[in-house]
Design an enzyme around this catalytic site. Sequence first.
Site, short mmCIF file in Angstrom:
data_model
loop_
_atom_site.label_atom_id
_atom_site.label_comp_id
_atom_site.label_asym_id
_atom_site.label_seq_id
_atom_site.Cartn_x
_atom_site.Cartn_y
_atom_site.Cartn_z
CG HIS A 182 -3.45 9.13 1.46
ND1 HIS A 182 -4.47 9.94 1.88
CD2 HIS A 182 -3.92 8.47 0.38
CE1 HIS A 182 -5.52 9.76 1.11
NE2 HIS A 182 -5.21 8.88 0.17
CG HIS A 201 -2.43 5.74 -3.33
ND1 HIS A 201 -3.32 4.76 -3.01
CD2 HIS A 201 -3.09 6.92 -3.11
CE1 HIS A 201 -4.47 5.29 -2.62
NE2 HIS A 201 -4.35 6.61 -2.67
P1 5GP Z 1 -7.79 8.15 -1.66
O1 5GP Z 1 -8.15 9.12 -0.55
O2 5GP Z 1 -6.34 8.17 -1.98
O3 5GP Z 1 -8.66 8.32 -2.88
O4 5GP Z 1 -8.16 6.69 -1.18
C1 5GP Z 1 -7.91 6.24 0.13
C2 5GP Z 1 -7.16 4.94 0.11
O5 5GP Z 1 -7.14 4.46 1.43
C3 5GP Z 1 -7.81 3.83 -0.76
O6 5GP Z 1 -6.82 3.28 -1.61
C4 5GP Z 1 -8.31 2.82 0.26
O7 5GP Z 1 -8.19 1.49 -0.19
C5 5GP Z 1 -7.42 3.09 1.45
N1 5GP Z 1 -8.08 2.82 2.72
C6 5GP Z 1 -9.32 3.21 3.08
N2 5GP Z 1 -9.60 2.81 4.34
C7 5GP Z 1 -8.50 2.15 4.78
C8 5GP Z 1 -8.19 1.49 6.02
O8 5GP Z 1 -8.97 1.44 6.97
N3 5GP Z 1 -6.95 0.93 6.10
C9 5GP Z 1 -6.05 0.96 5.07
N4 5GP Z 1 -4.88 0.36 5.27
N5 5GP Z 1 -6.31 1.57 3.90
C10 5GP Z 1 -7.53 2.15 3.75
#
Ligand code: 5GP
Length: 139
Positions: A102, A104
Amino acid sequence: MTYDSDNIFAKILRGEIPSTRVYEDDDTLAFMDIMSRADGHLLVIPKTPCRNMLDASPEQMTAVMCTVQKLSHAVMKAFGAEGVTLQQFNEAVGGQEVFHLHVHVLPRHEGVSLRPPGKMEERDIIEANAEKIRAALSA
Ligand code: 5GP
């Protein structure tokens, strides 16, 4: 490292848990981050499985980045932003928490810092921000 098809974003792709979707095409999905660090903070993912950039195919990277560019223009317009920050983390030591690739997309304004991570956003604020992005995409 193998792909775990029970990760949260795989469940979102299958519709097993809810998400606030703003855009999708054949290869990618964009939806709002539930812990938004800026108004309009969204995530772009491929519809096919890969953990992160390290195991993504060129086709997955191309599709995701084309959608990231499209959504970056949309959030600039939707929020009157002056810039966009992209974040993309690879493996736990690289800051990754959800193991489906993903990116951001964070709209930015002069003098406004990103909010600290880890705070849940209000559902109605997420929906209102999503609606602004959908409107910008369809304008
Ligand atoms: P990363 O893997 O980029 O460090 O963080 C994962 C991102 O996914 C975080 O910004 C968190 O807020 C988001 N996130 C985690 N769980 C969910 C979810 O169930 N739904 C959504 N829409 N975002 C999520």
